[in-house]
Scaffold this motif. Sequence first.
Motif, PDB file in Angstrom:
ATOM      1  N   LEU A 138     -45.626  94.828  59.263  1.00 20.63           N
ATOM      2  CA  LEU A 138     -45.040  93.152  58.898  1.00 20.63           C
ATOM      3  C   LEU A 138     -44.620  92.507  60.019  1.00 20.63           C
ATOM      4  O   LEU A 138     -44.382  93.910  61.356  1.00 20.63           O
ATOM      5  CB  LEU A 138     -44.175  93.347  58.022  1.00 20.63           C
ATOM      6  CG  LEU A 138     -44.340  93.555  56.539  1.00 20.63           C
ATOM      7  CD1 LEU A 138     -43.095  92.956  55.585  1.00 20.63           C
ATOM      8  CD2 LEU A 138     -45.522  92.334  55.732  1.00 20.63           C
ATOM      9  N   ILE A 158     -36.480  96.946  57.603  1.00 17.60           N
ATOM     10  CA  ILE A 158     -38.026  96.789  57.551  1.00 17.60           C
ATOM     11  C   ILE A 158     -39.176  97.972  58.104  1.00 17.60           C
ATOM     12  O   ILE A 158     -40.360  97.805  57.851  1.00 17.60           O
ATOM     13  CB  ILE A 158     -37.903  95.690  57.101  1.00 17.60           C
ATOM     14  CG1 ILE A 158     -38.518  94.581  57.600  1.00 17.60           C
ATOM     15  CG2 ILE A 158     -37.196  95.317  55.877  1.00 17.60           C
ATOM     16  CD1 ILE A 158     -38.881  93.008  56.877  1.00 17.60           C
ATOM     17  N   ASP A 181     -46.022  87.378  58.991  1.00 19.50           N
ATOM     18  CA  ASP A 181     -45.371  87.340  57.575  1.00 19.50           C
ATOM     19  C   ASP A 181     -43.974  86.918  57.382  1.00 19.50           C
ATOM     20  O   ASP A 181     -43.823  86.307  56.210  1.00 19.50           O
ATOM     21  CB  ASP A 181     -45.475  88.633  57.461  1.00 19.50           C
ATOM     22  CG  ASP A 181     -47.161  89.837  58.510  1.00 19.50           C
ATOM     23  OD1 ASP A 181     -47.834  89.325  57.389  1.00 19.50           O
ATOM     24  OD2 ASP A 181     -46.713  90.496  58.902  1.00 19.50           O
ATOM     25  N   ILE A 182     -43.120  87.037  58.741  1.00 16.63           N
ATOM     26  CA  ILE A 182     -42.062  86.892  58.482  1.00 16.63           C
ATOM     27  C   ILE A 182     -40.976  85.776  59.131  1.00 16.63           C
ATOM     28  O   ILE A 182     -41.446  85.807  60.350  1.00 16.63           O
ATOM     29  CB  ILE A 182     -41.365  87.672  57.551  1.00 16.63           C
ATOM     30  CG1 ILE A 182     -41.463  88.614  56.523  1.00 16.63           C
ATOM     31  CG2 ILE A 182     -39.545  87.438  57.608  1.00 16.63           C
ATOM     32  CD1 ILE A 182     -40.459  89.970  57.139  1.00 16.63           C
ATOM     33  N   CYS A 231     -41.120  83.740  53.523  1.00 15.64           N
ATOM     34  CA  CYS A 231     -42.152  84.483  54.380  1.00 15.64           C
ATOM     35  C   CYS A 231     -43.105  84.270  52.645  1.00 15.64           C
ATOM     36  O   CYS A 231     -43.317  83.206  51.775  1.00 15.64           O
ATOM     37  CB  CYS A 231     -41.558  85.592  54.067  1.00 15.64           C
ATOM     38  SG  CYS A 231     -40.514  85.719  52.488  1.00 15.64           S
ATOM     39  N   ARG A 232     -44.200  85.423  52.768  1.00 15.79           N
ATOM     40  CA  ARG A 232     -44.592  85.403  51.263  1.00 15.79           C
ATOM     41  C   ARG A 232     -43.241  85.507  50.434  1.00 15.79           C
ATOM     42  O   ARG A 232     -42.931  86.258  50.583  1.00 15.79           O
ATOM     43  CB  ARG A 232     -45.345  86.544  51.555  1.00 15.79           C
ATOM     44  CG  ARG A 232     -47.104  86.142  52.270  1.00 15.79           C
ATOM     45  CD  ARG A 232     -47.634  87.773  52.432  1.00 15.79           C
ATOM     46  NE  ARG A 232     -48.808  87.085  53.649  1.00 15.79           N
ATOM     47  CZ  ARG A 232     -49.020  86.874  54.525  1.00 15.79           C
ATOM     48  NH1 ARG A 232     -47.929  87.722  56.111  1.00 15.79           N
ATOM     49  NH2 ARG A 232     -49.434  87.074  55.472  1.00 15.79           N
ATOM     50  N   GLU A 234     -43.903  88.063  47.609  1.00 18.05           N
ATOM     51  CA  GLU A 234     -43.794  89.177  47.716  1.00 18.05           C
ATOM     52  C   GLU A 234     -42.240  89.782  48.698  1.00 18.05           C
ATOM     53  O   GLU A 234     -42.531  90.944  48.380  1.00 18.05           O
ATOM     54  CB  GLU A 234     -45.095  89.695  47.568  1.00 18.05           C
ATOM     55  CG  GLU A 234     -45.446  89.776  49.120  1.00 18.05           C
ATOM     56  CD  GLU A 234     -46.691  88.307  48.812  1.00 18.05           C
ATOM     57  OE1 GLU A 234     -47.782  88.817  49.762  1.00 18.05           O
ATOM     58  OE2 GLU A 234     -46.602  87.671  48.498  1.00 18.05           O
ATOM     59  N   HIS A 235     -42.990  89.386  49.315  1.00 19.96           N
ATOM     60  CA  HIS A 235     -41.096  89.652  50.646  1.00 19.96           C
ATOM     61  C   HIS A 235     -40.165  89.604  50.721  1.00 19.96           C
ATOM     62  O   HIS A 235     -39.264  89.959  51.340  1.00 19.96           O
ATOM     63  CB  HIS A 235     -42.099  89.558  52.182  1.00 19.96           C
ATOM     64  CG  HIS A 235     -43.096  90.775  52.311  1.00 19.96           C
ATOM     65  ND1 HIS A 235     -44.036  89.591  52.875  1.00 19.96           N
ATOM     66  CD2 HIS A 235     -43.952  91.044  51.903  1.00 19.96           C
ATOM     67  CE1 HIS A 235     -45.527  90.808  53.541  1.00 19.96           C
ATOM     68  NE2 HIS A 235     -45.324  91.389  52.015  1.00 19.96           N
ATOM     69  N   MET A 238     -36.926  91.763  49.263  1.00 23.50           N
ATOM     70  CA  MET A 238     -36.909  92.843  50.245  1.00 23.50           C
ATOM     71  C   MET A 238     -35.848  92.049  51.473  1.00 23.50           C
ATOM     72  O   MET A 238     -35.310  92.573  52.091  1.00 23.50           O
ATOM     73  CB  MET A 238     -37.828  93.345  50.473  1.00 23.50           C
ATOM     74  CG  MET A 238     -38.504  94.258  51.816  1.00 23.50           C
ATOM     75  SD  MET A 238     -39.647  95.047  52.567  1.00 23.50           S
ATOM     76  CE  MET A 238     -40.361  93.325  52.843  1.00 23.50           C
ATOM     77  N   VAL A 239     -36.345  91.038  52.115  1.00 22.51           N
ATOM     78  CA  VAL A 239     -36.157  90.449  53.130  1.00 22.51           C
ATOM     79  C   VAL A 239     -34.173  89.707  52.671  1.00 22.51           C
ATOM     80  O   VAL A 239     -33.629  90.185  53.815  1.00 22.51           O
ATOM     81  CB  VAL A 239     -36.089  89.316  53.694  1.00 22.51           C
ATOM     82  CG1 VAL A 239     -36.045  88.461  54.770  1.00 22.51           C
ATOM     83  CG2 VAL A 239     -38.336  90.235  54.197  1.00 22.51           C
TER      84      VAL A 239
END
Length: 249
Positions: A138, A158, A181-182, A231-232, A234-235, A238-239
């Motif tokens: 990422l 990460i 991505d983030i 972010c997406r 799906e992330h 986690m973030v």
Amino acid sequence: MTDAELAAHLAQVAGKLLLTVRESGMLSLKKLGKAGDATANQFLVHALREQRPEDGLLSEEEKDNLDRLQYSRTWIVDPVDGTREYGEARADWAVHVGLAIDGVATIGAVALPGANGGAGIVLRTDQPREVPPAPETLRMVVSRTRPAHEAVAVAEAIGAELVPMGSAGAKAMAVILGDADIYLHSGGQFEWDSCAPVAVALAHGLHCSRIDGSPLVYNQADTYMPDLLICRKEHAEMVLSRIKAVQRA
């Protein structure tokens, strides 16, 4: 025009005006930034007041009028997001035209006039494009001059690659365009830095929130916004969990 069409048109025209001012060759770096801000701001605020006279208005370059708080619809604009990058003829600056409805960044457009080799691009809420899939490693986009501590720490946790970039709008759009991505920011911003980018990101199916996971709320009396995560989806979990771990450490 619909609100989204108006936002996109204004952002694109303001971007062209800014390029014309810069290409004149009449201004040194500091004065170029001031002239660009003033020129784009005058166009945007006058156009919005004529085209949407019943709405509120907040611009970085205008003295704030708290009368806007009485409106459910308030336009929030940043005539030049990334003044330094604009003056340096970089590509990572933007024009933001956003509309908050009942405090939510709902409609908007972000112009990147210097993108595509100067051809420019406008990303907008009414014409979402497919967000490219994330790579195995990422990428986290951060300030090219002062990366936020939380962002650097989360990236290390990460295993994400840091991607330095200029304006907030350019960073947010990088996630949509597949260049990052983030986007995690905790160094403090104002409503005009993120309203239009968040509206566009939401329209593209991305996660947008404060770094504690709470909603971003616009058209407030205090326009300061401490932090931001784009972010997406799906992330996101986690973030957000990594942010909490970094803050506890």
